[in-house]
Design a protein around this motif. Structure first.
Motif, mmCIF file in Angstrom:
data_model
loop_
_atom_site.group_PDB
_atom_site.id
_atom_site.type_symbol
_atom_site.label_atom_id
_atom_site.label_comp_id
_atom_site.label_asym_id
_atom_site.label_seq_id
_atom_site.Cartn_x
_atom_site.Cartn_y
_atom_site.Cartn_z
ATOM 1 N N ASP A 178 2.546 -4.062 1.372
ATOM 2 C CA ASP A 178 3.206 -5.552 1.720
ATOM 3 C C ASP A 178 2.537 -6.404 0.770
ATOM 4 O O ASP A 178 2.994 -7.521 0.629
ATOM 5 C CB ASP A 178 3.355 -5.784 3.002
ATOM 6 C CG ASP A 178 3.981 -4.513 3.846
ATOM 7 O OD1 ASP A 178 5.109 -4.196 3.116
ATOM 8 O OD2 ASP A 178 4.081 -4.493 5.069
ATOM 9 N N VAL A 179 1.241 -6.403 0.692
ATOM 10 C CA VAL A 179 0.495 -7.611 -0.075
ATOM 11 C C VAL A 179 0.850 -7.721 -1.359
ATOM 12 O O VAL A 179 1.274 -8.551 -2.073
ATOM 13 C CB VAL A 179 -1.037 -7.340 0.181
ATOM 14 C CG1 VAL A 179 -1.918 -8.435 -0.811
ATOM 15 C CG2 VAL A 179 -1.541 -7.562 1.717
ATOM 16 N N ALA A 180 1.058 -6.443 -2.108
ATOM 17 C CA ALA A 180 1.339 -6.303 -3.442
ATOM 18 C C ALA A 180 2.783 -6.995 -3.716
ATOM 19 O O ALA A 180 3.126 -7.913 -4.459
ATOM 20 C CB ALA A 180 1.133 -5.211 -4.105
ATOM 21 N N ALA A 192 8.744 -13.846 -3.708
ATOM 22 C CA ALA A 192 8.896 -14.662 -2.834
ATOM 23 C C ALA A 192 9.722 -14.022 -1.566
ATOM 24 O O ALA A 192 10.259 -13.208 -1.805
ATOM 25 C CB ALA A 192 9.480 -16.138 -2.864
ATOM 26 N N ALA A 193 9.401 -14.551 -0.295
ATOM 27 C CA ALA A 193 9.844 -13.675 0.849
ATOM 28 C C ALA A 193 11.202 -13.665 1.002
ATOM 29 O O ALA A 193 12.090 -12.505 1.194
ATOM 30 C CB ALA A 193 9.163 -14.231 2.200
ATOM 31 N N ASP A 194 11.905 -14.842 0.672
ATOM 32 C CA ASP A 194 13.481 -14.836 0.613
ATOM 33 C C ASP A 194 14.239 -14.064 -0.442
ATOM 34 O O ASP A 194 15.195 -13.653 -0.147
ATOM 35 C CB ASP A 194 13.957 -16.439 0.635
ATOM 36 C CG ASP A 194 13.398 -17.056 -0.566
ATOM 37 O OD1 ASP A 194 12.645 -16.612 -1.363
ATOM 38 O OD2 ASP A 194 14.014 -18.094 -1.358
ATOM 39 N N PHE A 195 13.343 -13.902 -1.537
ATOM 40 C CA PHE A 195 13.850 -12.946 -2.563
ATOM 41 C C PHE A 195 13.832 -11.562 -2.051
ATOM 42 O O PHE A 195 14.719 -10.718 -2.331
ATOM 43 C CB PHE A 195 13.145 -13.079 -4.139
ATOM 44 C CG PHE A 195 13.472 -12.230 -5.196
ATOM 45 C CD1 PHE A 195 14.627 -12.721 -5.869
ATOM 46 C CD2 PHE A 195 13.043 -11.003 -5.384
ATOM 47 C CE1 PHE A 195 15.090 -11.744 -6.962
ATOM 48 C CE2 PHE A 195 13.449 -10.146 -6.304
ATOM 49 C CZ PHE A 195 14.651 -10.636 -7.038
ATOM 50 N N GLN A 196 12.832 -11.268 -1.474
ATOM 51 C CA GLN A 196 12.720 -9.851 -1.020
ATOM 52 C C GLN A 196 13.799 -9.668 -0.039
ATOM 53 O O GLN A 196 14.384 -8.442 0.011
ATOM 54 C CB GLN A 196 11.251 -9.647 -0.273
ATOM 55 C CG GLN A 196 10.117 -9.771 -1.180
ATOM 56 C CD GLN A 196 8.736 -9.069 -0.506
ATOM 57 O OE1 GLN A 196 8.788 -8.211 -0.045
ATOM 58 N NE2 GLN A 196 7.744 -9.953 -0.626
ATOM 59 N N ALA A 197 14.128 -10.704 0.980
ATOM 60 C CA ALA A 197 15.121 -10.365 1.811
ATOM 61 C C ALA A 197 16.536 -10.117 1.345
ATOM 62 O O ALA A 197 17.129 -9.487 2.002
ATOM 63 C CB ALA A 197 14.762 -11.519 2.940
ATOM 64 N N PHE A 214 5.118 0.905 -7.237
ATOM 65 C CA PHE A 214 3.843 0.621 -7.009
ATOM 66 C C PHE A 214 3.123 1.752 -6.361
ATOM 67 O O PHE A 214 1.898 1.971 -6.623
ATOM 68 C CB PHE A 214 3.809 -0.584 -6.005
ATOM 69 C CG PHE A 214 2.376 -1.123 -5.569
ATOM 70 C CD1 PHE A 214 1.611 -1.541 -6.419
ATOM 71 C CD2 PHE A 214 2.012 -0.745 -4.262
ATOM 72 C CE1 PHE A 214 0.262 -1.587 -6.201
ATOM 73 C CE2 PHE A 214 0.843 -1.113 -3.831
ATOM 74 C CZ PHE A 214 -0.127 -1.478 -4.566
ATOM 75 N N LEU A 215 3.504 2.568 -5.567
ATOM 76 C CA LEU A 215 2.856 3.439 -4.752
ATOM 77 C C LEU A 215 2.634 4.957 -5.670
ATOM 78 O O LEU A 215 1.840 5.742 -5.548
ATOM 79 C CB LEU A 215 3.849 4.260 -3.750
ATOM 80 C CG LEU A 215 3.749 3.297 -2.383
ATOM 81 C CD1 LEU A 215 4.832 3.760 -1.460
ATOM 82 C CD2 LEU A 215 2.535 3.144 -1.777
ATOM 83 N N LYS A 216 3.170 4.742 -6.965
ATOM 84 C CA LYS A 216 2.958 5.676 -8.067
ATOM 85 C C LYS A 216 1.620 5.203 -9.092
ATOM 86 O O LYS A 216 0.998 5.887 -9.940
ATOM 87 C CB LYS A 216 4.117 6.021 -9.159
ATOM 88 C CG LYS A 216 5.179 6.365 -8.171
ATOM 89 C CD LYS A 216 6.352 6.646 -9.352
ATOM 90 C CE LYS A 216 7.849 7.408 -8.646
ATOM 91 N NZ LYS A 216 8.711 7.131 -9.404
ATOM 92 N N THR A 217 1.314 4.028 -8.820
ATOM 93 C CA THR A 217 0.103 3.503 -9.269
ATOM 94 C C THR A 217 -1.294 4.312 -9.069
ATOM 95 O O THR A 217 -1.402 4.916 -8.009
ATOM 96 C CB THR A 217 -0.264 2.100 -9.115
ATOM 97 O OG1 THR A 217 0.814 1.301 -9.361
ATOM 98 C CG2 THR A 217 -1.409 1.619 -9.861
ATOM 99 N N ASP A 218 -1.924 4.715 -10.118
ATOM 100 C CA ASP A 218 -3.375 5.394 -9.861
ATOM 101 C C ASP A 218 -4.163 4.653 -9.306
ATOM 102 O O ASP A 218 -4.579 3.363 -9.770
ATOM 103 C CB ASP A 218 -3.944 5.824 -11.169
ATOM 104 C CG ASP A 218 -5.133 6.471 -11.094
ATOM 105 O OD1 ASP A 218 -5.943 6.406 -10.247
ATOM 106 O OD2 ASP A 218 -5.105 7.478 -12.109
ATOM 107 N N PRO A 219 -4.594 4.955 -8.088
ATOM 108 C CA PRO A 219 -5.473 3.824 -7.383
ATOM 109 C C PRO A 219 -6.838 3.311 -8.012
ATOM 110 O O PRO A 219 -7.294 2.176 -7.904
ATOM 111 C CB PRO A 219 -5.748 4.737 -5.721
ATOM 112 C CG PRO A 219 -4.725 5.644 -5.814
ATOM 113 C CD PRO A 219 -4.313 6.020 -7.215
ATOM 114 N N GLU A 220 -7.514 4.511 -8.528
ATOM 115 C CA GLU A 220 -8.712 4.117 -9.297
ATOM 116 C C GLU A 220 -8.448 3.009 -10.576
ATOM 117 O O GLU A 220 -9.261 2.116 -10.571
ATOM 118 C CB GLU A 220 -9.423 5.450 -9.793
ATOM 119 C CG GLU A 220 -10.010 6.260 -8.751
ATOM 120 C CD GLU A 220 -10.595 7.494 -9.353
ATOM 121 O OE1 GLU A 220 -10.833 7.445 -10.634
ATOM 122 O OE2 GLU A 220 -11.096 8.308 -8.475
#
Length: 262
Positions: free
Chosen positions: A144-146, A152-157, A170-176
């Motif tokens: 959510d932070v990412a 912007a919030a309105d664009f997401q909505a 984003f969730l496929k990013t290597d955490p390290e």
């Protein structure tokens, strides 16, 4: 249609013909963030969209942002186009800037979208907090932070399907890799080295960018030897996804050869 190439340990999608135009993606996104602008750009350029080291199928490098910039300079050299333009968004902009500092003749022009030369202390803290939270709780805890840093919030909505796609990417990013990049950006200060950048630069920033706020781009444009600044109305950190037409119009004249703009 994209063709996939491997430049050493870096994977890239390539489309179109003409002078080389490299598109370097942000830290919280991937090369698909340029999908909306690539079809138009490939009409006049050979568009090369790498996965930066440590992202997608490109192997990570040791040595921080400088090593990433050196690796990408090798890719640009391998393409062998002395007229190449490098466009970086967010983290990709920092990579492009560091590349131009360390390899002054690497590109003919730079387009630096939503980046800067150094973060404020609150900006540095934001990277430290993201790295710590992802290490303690995983990427899902900071998704959510990412997304707030990107859009912007309105664009997401109003773009739920796009946001689902961006979350999945984003969730496929290597955490390290993410954590190391956050640490590097939190410590970064390229301001003393900006006089080394001799090529023309177009500095762009979304007026609503919270990740790299407009004052960073104002400072960057003021300190570079040859730069102009354009603020993109209604945009946040990834303007080429949010308002592709606005973004394309902003870079159109800068992409033209010098003789074409006279």
């Amino acid at each position: 249609m994209d063709r996939l190439f491997a430049y050493g340990t870096v994977n890239a999608a390539v489309s179109g013909n003409g002078p080389a135009l490299f598109l370097l993606h942000s830290l919280l996104s991937d090369r698909a963030s340029f999908a909306s602008i690539e079809p138009e750009l490939m009409r006049s350029h050979r568009v090369i969209v790498p996965e930066l080291p440590g992202f997608g199928g490109s192997r990570a490098v040791d040595g921080g942002l400088a090593a990433v910039a050196d690796r990408m300079a090798e890719v640009v050299n391998e393409v062998g186009d002395r007229e190449a333009i490098v466009l970086g968004n967010g983290y990709g902009g920092f990579v492009a800037l560091q590349m131009a500092i360390r390899h002054p003749s690497i590109a003919k022009k730079l387009i630096l979208a939503d980046c800067g030369a150094a973060f404020s202390e609150p900006g540095r803290d934001a990277f430290r907090n993201m790295a710590a939270a992802s290490k303690a709780k995983g990427l899902a805890a900071i998704t959510d932070v990412a997304m707030r840093r990107l859009f912007a919030a309105d664009f997401q909505a109003s773009h739920p399907e796009l946001m689902r796609d961006r979350r999945e990417a984003f969730l496929k990013t290597d955490p390290e890799v993410l954590q190391a990049a956050c640490a590097q950006l939190a410590a970064l200060d390229l301001r003393p080295e900006l006089p080394k950048v001799k090529v023309p630069a177009l500095v762009l920033v979304g007026e609503h960018d919270e990740a790299t706020p407009p004052p960073m781009s104002h400072e960057l444009a003021a300190l570079l030897p040859d730069a102009r600044l354009e603020v993109l109305a209604g945009c946040a950190h990834v303007p080429q996804l949010q308002k592709p037409r606005v973004f394309l119009d902003a870079i159109a004249d800068f992409l033209k050869p010098a003789h074409a703009t006279a």
